[in-house]
Structure formats: C-alpha cells, structure tokens
Motif scaffolding. Structure first.
Motif, PDB file in Angstrom:
ATOM      1  N   LEU A  41      -7.734  -1.768  -4.275  1.00 44.28           N
ATOM      2  CA  LEU A  41      -7.311  -0.367  -4.359  1.00 44.28           C
ATOM      3  C   LEU A  41      -6.968   0.035  -5.786  1.00 44.28           C
ATOM      4  O   LEU A  41      -7.297   1.150  -6.235  1.00 44.28           O
ATOM      5  N   MET A  42      -6.337  -0.852  -6.529  1.00 47.18           N
ATOM      6  CA  MET A  42      -5.970  -0.537  -7.907  1.00 47.18           C
ATOM      7  C   MET A  42      -7.200  -0.404  -8.799  1.00 47.18           C
ATOM      8  O   MET A  42      -7.235   0.418  -9.710  1.00 47.18           O
ATOM      9  N   ASN A  43      -8.225  -1.201  -8.518  1.00 44.75           N
ATOM     10  CA  ASN A  43      -9.474  -1.078  -9.280  1.00 44.75           C
ATOM     11  C   ASN A  43     -10.132   0.282  -9.048  1.00 44.75           C
ATOM     12  O   ASN A  43     -10.905   0.757  -9.887  1.00 44.75           O
ATOM     13  N   LYS A  44      -9.805   0.903  -7.916  1.00 48.42           N
ATOM     14  CA  LYS A  44     -10.323   2.243  -7.614  1.00 48.42           C
ATOM     15  C   LYS A  44      -9.392   3.332  -8.133  1.00 48.42           C
ATOM     16  O   LYS A  44      -9.676   4.531  -7.986  1.00 48.42           O
ATOM     17  N   GLY A  45      -8.250   2.922  -8.693  1.00 53.38           N
ATOM     18  CA  GLY A  45      -7.271   3.885  -9.192  1.00 53.38           C
ATOM     19  C   GLY A  45      -6.376   4.464  -8.115  1.00 53.38           C
ATOM     20  O   GLY A  45      -5.646   5.425  -8.360  1.00 53.38           O
ATOM     21  N   ASP A  46      -6.401   3.895  -6.915  1.00 51.46           N
ATOM     22  CA  ASP A  46      -5.593   4.408  -5.813  1.00 51.46           C
ATOM     23  C   ASP A  46      -4.274   3.634  -5.742  1.00 51.46           C
ATOM     24  O   ASP A  46      -4.064   2.784  -4.862  1.00 51.46           O
ATOM     25  N   TYR A  47      -3.383   3.951  -6.661  1.00 48.38           N
ATOM     26  CA  TYR A  47      -2.125   3.216  -6.768  1.00 48.38           C
ATOM     27  C   TYR A  47      -1.174   3.514  -5.611  1.00 48.38           C
ATOM     28  O   TYR A  47      -0.423   2.636  -5.172  1.00 48.38           O
ATOM     29  N   ASP A  48      -1.208   4.749  -5.105  1.00 52.31           N
ATOM     30  CA  ASP A  48      -0.347   5.094  -3.974  1.00 52.31           C
ATOM     31  C   ASP A  48      -0.667   4.219  -2.767  1.00 52.31           C
ATOM     32  O   ASP A  48       0.235   3.662  -2.126  1.00 52.31           O
ATOM     33  N   ALA A  49      -1.941   4.123  -2.439  1.00 49.44           N
ATOM     34  CA  ALA A  49      -2.345   3.298  -1.299  1.00 49.44           C
ATOM     35  C   ALA A  49      -2.046   1.830  -1.552  1.00 49.44           C
ATOM     36  O   ALA A  49      -1.634   1.100  -0.640  1.00 49.44           O
ATOM     37  N   THR A  65       4.122  -9.455  -7.014  1.00 48.18           N
ATOM     38  CA  THR A  65       5.139  -8.728  -7.784  1.00 48.18           C
ATOM     39  C   THR A  65       4.531  -8.087  -9.027  1.00 48.18           C
ATOM     40  O   THR A  65       4.793  -6.919  -9.339  1.00 48.18           O
ATOM     41  N   ALA A  66       3.686  -8.832  -9.746  1.00 51.02           N
ATOM     42  CA  ALA A  66       3.041  -8.306 -10.953  1.00 51.02           C
ATOM     43  C   ALA A  66       2.145  -7.105 -10.640  1.00 51.02           C
ATOM     44  O   ALA A  66       2.114  -6.123 -11.391  1.00 51.02           O
ATOM     45  N   LEU A  67       1.434  -7.170  -9.522  1.00 51.07           N
ATOM     46  CA  LEU A  67       0.576  -6.056  -9.118  1.00 51.07           C
ATOM     47  C   LEU A  67       1.416  -4.819  -8.801  1.00 51.07           C
ATOM     48  O   LEU A  67       1.057  -3.692  -9.180  1.00 51.07           O
ATOM     49  N   LEU A  72       3.388   0.589  -9.903  1.00 45.71           N
ATOM     50  CA  LEU A  72       4.538   1.478 -10.083  1.00 45.71           C
ATOM     51  C   LEU A  72       4.574   2.056 -11.488  1.00 45.71           C
ATOM     52  O   LEU A  72       4.885   3.241 -11.691  1.00 45.71           O
ATOM     53  N   TYR A  73       4.239   1.242 -12.470  1.00 46.87           N
ATOM     54  CA  TYR A  73       4.222   1.703 -13.863  1.00 46.87           C
ATOM     55  C   TYR A  73       3.191   2.812 -14.042  1.00 46.87           C
ATOM     56  O   TYR A  73       3.467   3.827 -14.712  1.00 46.87           O
ATOM     57  N   GLN A  74       2.024   2.631 -13.474  1.00 48.67           N
ATOM     58  CA  GLN A  74       0.973   3.635 -13.599  1.00 48.67           C
ATOM     59  C   GLN A  74       1.370   4.956 -12.931  1.00 48.67           C
ATOM     60  O   GLN A  74       0.909   6.021 -13.340  1.00 48.67           O
ATOM     61  N   GLN A  75       2.244   4.882 -11.947  1.00 50.40           N
ATOM     62  CA  GLN A  75       2.715   6.072 -11.235  1.00 50.40           C
ATOM     63  C   GLN A  75       4.029   6.610 -11.783  1.00 50.40           C
ATOM     64  O   GLN A  75       4.595   7.543 -11.241  1.00 50.40           O
ATOM     65  N   HIS A  76       4.530   6.008 -12.862  1.00 51.11           N
ATOM     66  CA  HIS A  76       5.817   6.400 -13.472  1.00 51.11           C
ATOM     67  C   HIS A  76       6.959   6.286 -12.452  1.00 51.11           C
ATOM     68  O   HIS A  76       7.863   7.119 -12.423  1.00 51.11           O
ATOM     69  N   ARG A  77       6.928   5.239 -11.648  1.00 48.18           N
ATOM     70  CA  ARG A  77       7.932   5.045 -10.596  1.00 48.18           C
ATOM     71  C   ARG A  77       8.656   3.702 -10.727  1.00 48.18           C
ATOM     72  O   ARG A  77       9.443   3.334  -9.853  1.00 48.18           O
ATOM     73  N   LEU A  78       8.432   2.991 -11.806  1.00 50.32           N
ATOM     74  CA  LEU A  78       8.954   1.635 -11.930  1.00 50.32           C
ATOM     75  C   LEU A  78      10.473   1.589 -11.873  1.00 50.32           C
ATOM     76  O   LEU A  78      11.069   0.777 -11.162  1.00 50.32           O
TER      77      LEU A  78
END
Length: 204
Positions: A41-49, A65-67, A72-78
């Motif tokens: 999903l992250m490779n598709k840019g779908d961080y929410d999913a 944990t690293a994923l 979360l970082y990409q979504q500014h939610r870390l």
C-alpha cells in the motif's frame, strides 16, 4: 498414584508449552503479513490504508514499527499517533533524520531531556503541539525538579494526576498494568511507564 500425578503434570506442562509456541508462531506470521500488506500500500502512496493494517493488534516487530513511522511521517501524524501503536525496537535510526522522526526517536528511547532541548527548534511551545509532545512535556515537568520548559495544560494535567492515582488503587503490578492499558493505552505515558512491561505479560 504419585507416578500418575507426575505424568499428568508433565503432560499439562508440555501442552502449555506447545500452545505458547503455536501462539508465538501465529503472531509472528500475522506481523509479517501486516508488514507485507503495508509495503504494498505504501508503494502505491496509500498511507491511510497502510496504517489501518493490523491497527487493532498488539503484535509488532521492528520492521512493522518502522513502516508505521514512515507512513505516519508522510501523513504529518507522527507526533499525534505513533504511540497509539505498539512499538518494537529503539529510536536510534529515527534520530538521524531530524524533525518529527528525531523527536519521536528520543521519545521511543524515553530520553526526555534530549527531546525537550530539541523541541523548540521545530515547534512553538503552545497548545497546538502534537498530542504526544504535549503528553511528554507534562510528564517531563512532573519528573524534573527544575524543568527547562514548563508546559501547562489543565485538562492534560488532570488526566495525568488520574493516571498516577491508579498506582495507589491497584498496588498489584498486573492489575495496574491492565488498568493502564484499558484507560491510557493511546498515550505516551502508557508507553513510558508500562508499555514494554505489559507486552511481556501478554506474550508469555
């Protein structure tokens, strides 16, 4: 009769060990599957999913944990959500990145003094701070006789005082840990005081 009793206890012990091993293998398999699904999903840019994968499970490992850190970082939610997930591993690698990753790396390693020194570099100290950063500042103020930053949030202070009172109401560690998990699982305080300890109890 003594022989039979001993034999029964031996069988029960072997069954218990077998169940524990099966549980550990199943948990490990689940975590690996979560990581695989997240990576796709992250490779598709779908961080929410990606962040929904395994979000209700208490099982994790350093890769998962690293994923989650990256998603979360990409979504500014870390700084708001990292400690709503179980954490495995240290924050060492995060500290090389700067910004929220570095700040959260210090929190993962429970290095509050380093976190507090760095925080003003990236954020004004006010009520707009991410949730976990506010929790860390309230904790820091209560742990240090002369804090270099004094952060005030009346509602959060009341929650912190209520959390600390659980230690008096539940003197037995296991009961205290379970009540902490029930009431404060999504806070940095839970991670700091007992997150790792309760994970050990669950994984026995």
């Amino acid at each position: 009769m003594k022989y039979n009793i001993r034999r029964i206890w031996l069988i029960l012990s072997l069954v218990t060990i077998l169940m524990l091993v099966i549980g550990m293998v199943a948990g490990s398999s689940d975590v690996k599957q979560y990581a695989k699904q997240m990576e796709t999903l992250m490779n598709k840019g779908d961080y929410d999913a990606a962040l929904q994968i395994g979000c209700k499970s208490d099982k994790t490992d350093s890769l998962l944990t690293a994923l989650r850190v990256e998603a979360l970082y990409q979504q500014h939610r870390l700084g708001d959500e990292l400690f709503t997930y179980p954490i495995s591993g240290s924050g060492r690698d995060m500290k090389h990145c700067g910004g929220d990753k570095m700040l959260c790396g210090y929190l993962v390693d429970c290095q509050l003094d380093q976190f507090v020194k760095l925080l003003p570099t990236y954020y004004p100290i006010n009520s707009s701070l991410p949730k976990h950063y506010q929790e860390a500042l309230v904790l820091y103020k209560h742990l240090r006789a002369q804090p270099i930053i004094v952060f005030n949030n009346l509602a959060m202070e009341a929650d912190f005082d209520e959390m600390k009172s659980l230690q008096q109401r539940y003197p037995k560690q296991r009961e205290w840990l379970i009540n902490m998990q029930t009431n404060y699982k999504d806070t940095y305080w839970y991670y700091y005081f007992c997150g790792k300890a309760i994970n050990k109890l669950q994984n026995r």
